[in-house]
Each structure stands twice: as C-alpha cells, then as structure tokens.
Motif scaffolding. Structure first.
Motif, short mmCIF file in Angstrom:
data_model
loop_
_atom_site.label_atom_id
_atom_site.label_comp_id
_atom_site.label_asym_id
_atom_site.label_seq_id
_atom_site.Cartn_x
_atom_site.Cartn_y
_atom_site.Cartn_z
N UNK A 51 0.83 -1.21 0.00
CA UNK A 51 0.00 0.00 0.00
C UNK A 51 0.86 1.26 0.00
N UNK A 52 1.97 1.21 0.72
CA UNK A 52 2.86 2.37 0.77
C UNK A 52 3.35 2.74 -0.62
N UNK A 53 3.76 1.73 -1.39
CA UNK A 53 4.23 1.99 -2.76
C UNK A 53 3.09 2.41 -3.67
N UNK A 54 1.93 1.76 -3.53
CA UNK A 54 0.76 2.08 -4.38
C UNK A 54 0.28 3.50 -4.11
N UNK A 55 0.20 3.88 -2.84
CA UNK A 55 -0.26 5.22 -2.50
C UNK A 55 0.73 6.28 -3.00
N UNK A 56 2.01 5.96 -2.93
CA UNK A 56 3.01 6.90 -3.43
C UNK A 56 2.82 7.12 -4.93
N UNK A 57 2.62 6.03 -5.67
CA UNK A 57 2.41 6.13 -7.13
C UNK A 57 1.13 6.91 -7.44
N UNK A 58 0.04 6.56 -6.76
CA UNK A 58 -1.23 7.23 -7.03
C UNK A 58 -1.20 8.70 -6.64
N UNK A 59 -0.50 9.02 -5.54
CA UNK A 59 -0.38 10.42 -5.14
C UNK A 59 0.44 11.20 -6.16
N UNK A 60 1.50 10.58 -6.67
CA UNK A 60 2.30 11.23 -7.71
C UNK A 60 1.47 11.44 -8.97
N UNK A 61 0.67 10.44 -9.33
CA UNK A 61 -0.21 10.57 -10.49
C UNK A 61 -1.19 11.72 -10.31
N UNK A 62 -1.80 11.79 -9.11
CA UNK A 62 -2.73 12.88 -8.83
C UNK A 62 -2.05 14.23 -8.89
N UNK A 63 -0.83 14.31 -8.37
CA UNK A 63 -0.10 15.57 -8.41
C UNK A 63 0.23 16.01 -9.83
N UNK A 64 0.62 15.04 -10.66
CA UNK A 64 0.93 15.34 -12.06
C UNK A 64 -0.33 15.80 -12.80
N UNK A 65 -1.44 15.12 -12.57
CA UNK A 65 -2.69 15.51 -13.22
C UNK A 65 -3.17 16.88 -12.72
N UNK A 66 -2.91 17.17 -11.48
CA UNK A 66 -3.26 18.49 -10.96
C UNK A 66 -2.45 19.56 -11.68
N UNK A 67 -1.18 19.26 -11.94
CA UNK A 67 -0.34 20.18 -12.71
C UNK A 67 -0.86 20.38 -14.12
N UNK A 68 -1.34 19.29 -14.73
CA UNK A 68 -1.92 19.39 -16.07
C UNK A 68 -3.19 20.23 -16.05
N UNK A 69 -3.96 20.11 -14.98
CA UNK A 69 -5.17 20.93 -14.84
C UNK A 69 -4.81 22.41 -14.86
N UNK A 70 -3.75 22.77 -14.12
CA UNK A 70 -3.36 24.17 -14.07
C UNK A 70 -2.86 24.64 -15.44
N UNK A 71 -2.19 23.77 -16.18
CA UNK A 71 -1.75 24.12 -17.53
C UNK A 71 -2.94 24.41 -18.43
N UNK A 72 -4.00 23.60 -18.28
CA UNK A 72 -5.21 23.82 -19.07
C UNK A 72 -5.87 25.14 -18.68
N UNK A 73 -5.93 25.42 -17.38
CA UNK A 73 -6.53 26.68 -16.92
C UNK A 73 -5.76 27.87 -17.48
N UNK A 74 -4.44 27.82 -17.42
CA UNK A 74 -3.64 28.92 -17.97
C UNK A 74 -3.82 29.05 -19.47
N UNK A 75 -3.97 27.92 -20.13
CA UNK A 75 -4.13 27.94 -21.58
C UNK A 75 -5.47 28.53 -22.00
N UNK A 76 -6.53 28.24 -21.26
CA UNK A 76 -7.88 28.65 -21.63
C UNK A 76 -8.33 29.94 -20.96
#
Length: 465
Positions: free
Chosen positions: A72-97
């Motif tokens: 679970x420790x490894x899975x949560x780390x991966x999923x948290x990193x995925x969520x953080x990266x997608x959050x960054x992509x969200x901000x890129x979309x907001x800045x773009x639009x």
C-alpha cells in the motif's frame, strides 16, 4: 503529509505571495519567463514540503495492515504522484484557456476546482485545505509535545503529556504572530532514527510479533499512510512558479522517489524490528540514546516550524475573510492566538495524534490527493461548450484508472474516516481528555491515560537481554 504549503514559503508576511515575473500579456501567448524555479529547485520544494511527520506514524500503520501495508505504501506513493501530475496538467489547461490566470495566483487548486466544476467546488476545496492544515497543525503540536516529553522524561518525570502540550502551544503563539521559516530537518532525523533501529535489531532478544488486525485498525492505517502523501494542495503553486513548466512532471516524479527513499526504510524497518510493540510515534519505540535525542530535537524543530507554516495559511484566510488589516496590530494577534487556542482545545480533548492523523488522512487528504485531481482533470479535458476546444485526449485505459482511483479513494477514505471517528469515541480505546483530569483528578500521583499509554508501549526495556 506534507508538512508545508509552498505558497506560504514565498509569502511577504502580509498574505501576498512573491510570484516570479512573466513576459507577455493576457492577449497573447506566454513567453518564456526570465526568472523562476528550476526543475531541481521544484523537486526539492516538493520533496521537502511533503516529507514530514507522516513518516513517524508509518511503522505502526504497516504493522496494523500487515505485509499488504508495504505494498500500500508503494501504491499510494504512485497514485499520489499521479494525482499531483494531473493536478499540474489541470493548471496548464486553466492557464491555456483562461488568460487572466497566467499571472500570480494565491490558490491555484481552488481556481482549478472552480473552472472544472463550479464555484461550489472551489469553496469545497478551499475548506478541505483549511481543515487539513488545521488538523495537521494540531498533529504537529501533539507530536512535538510527545517528543519534548521523551527528551525531558528523566529530568522532569512528574510532568505529564497534557502539560507539555499546553506549554508547547503557548510557546508557539508569539512565533506564529511574528512568523518564521521552515526547516527541512526530516531527512537527517530519519537517517538517525534508521541507524538506531538497526542497532536495536542487533540487540533485540525477543521474538517479533505480528498479529492479524481487524477492519478498524486496517482503515485507520489507510488514513495514516495517506497523511504521509497529503501535499497535493501546494503542487500547482510550485508549477506556477517554475521557469519551465514542462519539467513539472519530472520534478514530481523525482520528488516522490526521494520521499519513498525517506519513508520506506523507516516504515519497513519499524515493521520488522518492533512488530506489534511499535508505538504510533516510532521515535518512542527506539532505545533512548544520544542518536535518538539528536534526531528528536531535529524533528521537533521541523514540527514547530511546519506548524507555523501551515497555520500561517489558515490565519491568512481568516484574516482575509474578516478583512483584518495586513499591518501588524492587535486584531491579527487576536486572530492568530485564537487559532492556536482552537488547536489547544482539539489537542487537549483528543490527546492522541495518530487518531487525528488518521481522521484527516482518510477525509480531506483523500479528497485533495486521490479524488479531486483526476476528477478535475477529466472534467477539464471533457468540457464541451461553444469556443472551447478539447485540449487533452484521455485514453480509455486511463479513464478506467481514473474512475478506479476515485472509487477507491471514496470507499477507502470513507471507511478510514469512519474508523477514525469510531476509535476516537470507542469505549475500549477512549482516552480521557486532558481537561477531564483537571476537574476529576485529585493529584494522587498517577499518570494520565495518555502517559500510561506511552509508558506501556515504550519498549526500551524489551530490547535488552
């Protein structure tokens, strides 16, 4: 969890952030910035901001979940990193639009929520962040008080934990009014703690016990592990201040790798060396040596400074809500003192940091880290309206992963929250509030419930032949 919010690291003391200059206008494409965070600096900010008090609770969490907790420790780390990266992509979309958000933004996460779903989502995210930071601040005070008691136990044996907590809270009041910077001492402290765990493993003569735990313990630990990765709220701010935002994904990935290098050895070593004897705060399970004392001093410094940072964000929001002047004055002092008093009330009422940690980890941190980032990303990518062209295509396998992540976050987080509330109110594990002893204890010299709990789970005597 993260122990810091990056937006506060760049504050000027009056609630406004120092954001880096950009060239270009709202009417044209953004040009490369002349100044900004490098990929290396962003990596350090992410790793330094997330690696904190959560590591102290991981060994007990792994024990409660068994061998699956390591996975679970490894899975949560991966999923948290995925969520953080997608959050960054969200901000890129907001800045773009939305060109108006290409400049400085005090709370990018709330802007993302508002643009993806609506104003109510922005308010929900904002309140989740406030609750998370307030809860984390209370945890930091409880942990630092516990460590302070451990350091002074021999010199002042008659002072109880509740008193140490009150002293620590009073001491930080003038500091939160003045405002101090954070100290990234966690890495050094973890190295010292791991060294002592290795020494304890060599000297231990008793068999390490591992038992099967039930539903409540498992999901309490679910929240504890998530707390260790709960820094999603400040990631868009870091990306917003990067010189090359395209490097954000790389920075997040490397930062989570660094976090796992810090977390994994302590969590796994505590699981195998101490087993069922490990304390919710692993430092209390270590043999008391100079190495541990130095590590405790470093981690206590980190916890106090981290408390100041997360609470600074909370009080700034409150000051803005009540339109408190940004100049130093009695109103700001009153607001900041009141926030600390609220922490005292919560901490003295629930004097066990692991229960508060699990409650925050299973509720608001699960939403901010697991549920909201992929959901907002999907909403922004799928948005259809006149003048809005789809900016990202989400493949089918990723859509399945997103919905699984959201589902697991809601179900697991809900179960963790329920387990934490049940543990706080349960008769068999209920710890009397500190104020209970003030009115009902008549100084018979006995320890309070929390002190007895600490004494019973401190296993130094069991390590020696």
């Amino acid at each position: 969890m993260p122990t810091t919010t990056y937006g506060t690291l760049l504050t000027n003391g009056h609630g406004s952030n120092y954001h880096l200059e950009k060239e270009g206008t709202d009417d044209g494409p953004e040009k490369p910035k002349t100044k900004g965070l490098s990929s290396f600096a962003a990596t350090l900010f992410i790793a330094g901001g997330m690696a904190g008090s959560g590591v102290l609770a991981l060994p007990r969490a792994i024990v409660n979940t068994g061998y699956i907790g390591i996975l679970l420790l490894a899975v949560f780390a991966f999923n948290s990193a995925y969520g953080g990266i997608r959050l960054g992509m969200c901000w890129s979309i907001v800045e773009e639009k939305f060109h108006e958000h290409r400049g400085a933004s005090r709370n990018p996460y709330c802007v993302i929520a508002t643009k993806a779903v609506g104003n109510w989502a922005g308010s929900l995210v904002s309140n989740c962040i406030r609750i998370t930071l307030f809860g984390a601040g209370t945890v930091y005070l409880l942990l630092s008080s516990q460590i302070l008691q451990s350091l002074l136990m021999n010199a002042l044996p008659n002072i109880g934990f509740c008193t140490y907590f009150l002293i620590a809270a009073i001491l930080v009041i003038p500091l939160i009014i003045v405002g101090l910077g954070a100290s990234l001492t966690t890495v050094i402290a973890c190295i010292l703690f791991f060294t002592q765990i290795a020494f304890d493993a060599e000297s231990r003569t008793r068999t390490v016990r591992h038992e099967i735990h039930g539903f409540k313990d498992f999901f309490m630990s679910f929240g504890s592990i998530l707390f260790a990765f709960g820094g999603a709220s400040f990631l868009p701010t870091i990306q917003n201040d990067m010189e090359d935002k395209r490097q954000f994904t790389k920075s997040v990935s490397i930062a989570f790798g660094i976090i796992m290098v810090i977390y994994f050895p302590i969590a796994v070593a505590g699981f195998f060396v101490y087993g069922e004897d490990v304390h919710p705060n692993v430092t209390l399970s270590l043999t008391k040596t100079l190495i541990v004392d130095i590590g405790n001093i470093l981690i206590a410094m980190h916890l106090v400074f981290a408390f100041l940072i997360v609470m600074n964000t909370v009080v700034q929001d409150i000051e803005e809500l009540f339109k408190i002047p940004r100049d130093f004055g009695w109103k700001r002092c009153a607001i900041r003192t009141s926030v600390v008093v609220c922490c005292i009330i919560v901490g003295e009422t629930i004097p066990e940091f692991d229960k508060i940690l699990s409650l925050i980890g299973g509720s608001t941190i699960t939403l901010l880290t697991f549920v909201f980032p992929p959901y907002f990303y999907k909403k922004l990518c799928d948005r259809e309206e006149p003048g809005w062209e789809k900016v990202r295509h989400i493949p089918l396998f990723e859509r399945i992963y997103i919905w699984n992540l959201i589902f697991i976050g809601i179900i697991g987080g809900g179960a963790s929250t329920f387990s934490a509330i049940s543990a706080i109110a349960a008769v068999d594990s209920f710890t009397k509030p500190c104020w209970w002893h003030l009115f009902n204890d008549h100084s018979d010299g006995s320890l309070t419930d929390i002190d007895q709990h600490a004494a019973q789970t401190h296993i130094v005597s069991q390590l020696m032949p």
